[in-house]
Scaffold this motif. Structure first.
Motif, PDB file in Angstrom:
ATOM      1  N   LEU A 175      -6.749   2.624  -3.664  1.00 25.71           N
ATOM      2  CA  LEU A 175      -7.016   3.418  -2.189  1.00 25.71           C
ATOM      3  C   LEU A 175      -6.643   5.063  -2.224  1.00 25.71           C
ATOM      4  O   LEU A 175      -7.303   5.749  -1.847  1.00 25.71           O
ATOM      5  CB  LEU A 175      -5.330   2.505  -1.206  1.00 25.71           C
ATOM      6  N   PHE A 199     -10.879  -1.248   1.537  1.00 20.88           N
ATOM      7  CA  PHE A 199      -9.568  -1.575   0.990  1.00 20.88           C
ATOM      8  C   PHE A 199      -8.336  -1.641   2.310  1.00 20.88           C
ATOM      9  O   PHE A 199      -8.266  -2.165   2.688  1.00 20.88           O
ATOM     10  CB  PHE A 199      -8.924  -0.278   0.361  1.00 20.88           C
ATOM     11  N   ILE A 200      -8.887  -0.831   3.385  1.00 21.78           N
ATOM     12  CA  ILE A 200      -8.439  -0.450   5.322  1.00 21.78           C
ATOM     13  C   ILE A 200      -8.532  -2.223   5.517  1.00 21.78           C
ATOM     14  O   ILE A 200      -7.797  -2.871   5.862  1.00 21.78           O
ATOM     15  CB  ILE A 200      -8.709   0.562   5.533  1.00 21.78           C
ATOM     16  N   CYS A 235      -9.199   6.140  -4.226  1.00 18.26           N
ATOM     17  CA  CYS A 235     -10.464   6.299  -3.808  1.00 18.26           C
ATOM     18  C   CYS A 235     -10.892   7.490  -2.017  1.00 18.26           C
ATOM     19  O   CYS A 235     -11.352   8.145  -2.087  1.00 18.26           O
ATOM     20  CB  CYS A 235     -10.838   5.445  -2.622  1.00 18.26           C
ATOM     21  N   ILE A 236      -9.252   7.802  -1.724  1.00 17.35           N
ATOM     22  CA  ILE A 236      -9.312   8.931  -1.481  1.00 17.35           C
ATOM     23  C   ILE A 236      -9.128  10.681  -1.518  1.00 17.35           C
ATOM     24  O   ILE A 236     -10.043  10.926  -1.254  1.00 17.35           O
ATOM     25  CB  ILE A 236      -7.594   8.495  -0.192  1.00 17.35           C
ATOM     26  N   VAL A 246     -12.242   3.367   1.058  1.00 20.55           N
ATOM     27  CA  VAL A 246     -11.231   3.199   1.600  1.00 20.55           C
ATOM     28  C   VAL A 246     -11.908   2.531   3.291  1.00 20.55           C
ATOM     29  O   VAL A 246     -10.137   1.785   2.626  1.00 20.55           O
ATOM     30  CB  VAL A 246     -11.587   4.631   2.215  1.00 20.55           C
ATOM     31  N   PRO A 284       1.134  -1.232  -0.133  1.00 20.51           N
ATOM     32  CA  PRO A 284      -0.103  -0.068   0.127  1.00 20.51           C
ATOM     33  C   PRO A 284       0.786   1.149  -0.666  1.00 20.51           C
ATOM     34  O   PRO A 284       0.791   1.819  -0.409  1.00 20.51           O
ATOM     35  CB  PRO A 284      -1.299  -0.424   1.338  1.00 20.51           C
ATOM     36  N   ILE A 336      -2.391  -1.660  -5.582  1.00 19.69           N
ATOM     37  CA  ILE A 336      -3.378  -1.686  -4.411  1.00 19.69           C
ATOM     38  C   ILE A 336      -3.285  -0.475  -3.660  1.00 19.69           C
ATOM     39  O   ILE A 336      -4.821   0.500  -3.413  1.00 19.69           O
ATOM     40  CB  ILE A 336      -3.200  -2.779  -3.055  1.00 19.69           C
ATOM     41  N   GLY A 337      -2.079  -0.090  -3.657  1.00 22.80           N
ATOM     42  CA  GLY A 337      -2.211   1.218  -3.038  1.00 22.80           C
ATOM     43  C   GLY A 337      -2.325   2.987  -3.550  1.00 22.80           C
ATOM     44  O   GLY A 337      -3.128   3.597  -3.411  1.00 22.80           O
TER      45      GLY A 337
END
Length: 81
Positions: free
Chosen positions: A40, A55-56, A43-44, A52, A26, A36-37
């Motif tokens: 992420l 994902f987390i 999405c942020i 988010v 990430p 994946i990062g």
């Protein structure tokens, strides 16, 4: 040198590197390496907070599964099974 004797010496670093790679993915993605990062950070930026959170949560569950499996495999290697 036989295979059973070197197996723990091969498997242990492989498990260790796998754990590190999953935990670093990430971070690398956030700084621009993709994966994946990158998803992420997109999405942020789009303020999709449910994504988010998903994902987390998925990353935490994946890391817990890997740690559990790693602990079991290392235990078996230590006992010589």
């Amino acid at each position: 040198c036989s295979i059973p004797l070197v197996t723990p010496n091969i498997i242990s670093p492989v498990i260790y590197r796998c754990c590190i790679n999953v935990k670093d993915a990430p971070t690398l993605g956030i700084v621009g390496a993709g994966g994946i990062g990158a998803a992420l950070i997109q999405c942020i930026n789009a303020r999709r907070w449910t994504m988010v959170g998903s994902f987390i949560l998925a990353m935490i569950v994946l890391m817990l599964i890997i740690e559990f499996a790693s602990t079991r495999i290392r235990g078996k290697l230590a006992r010589g099974q």
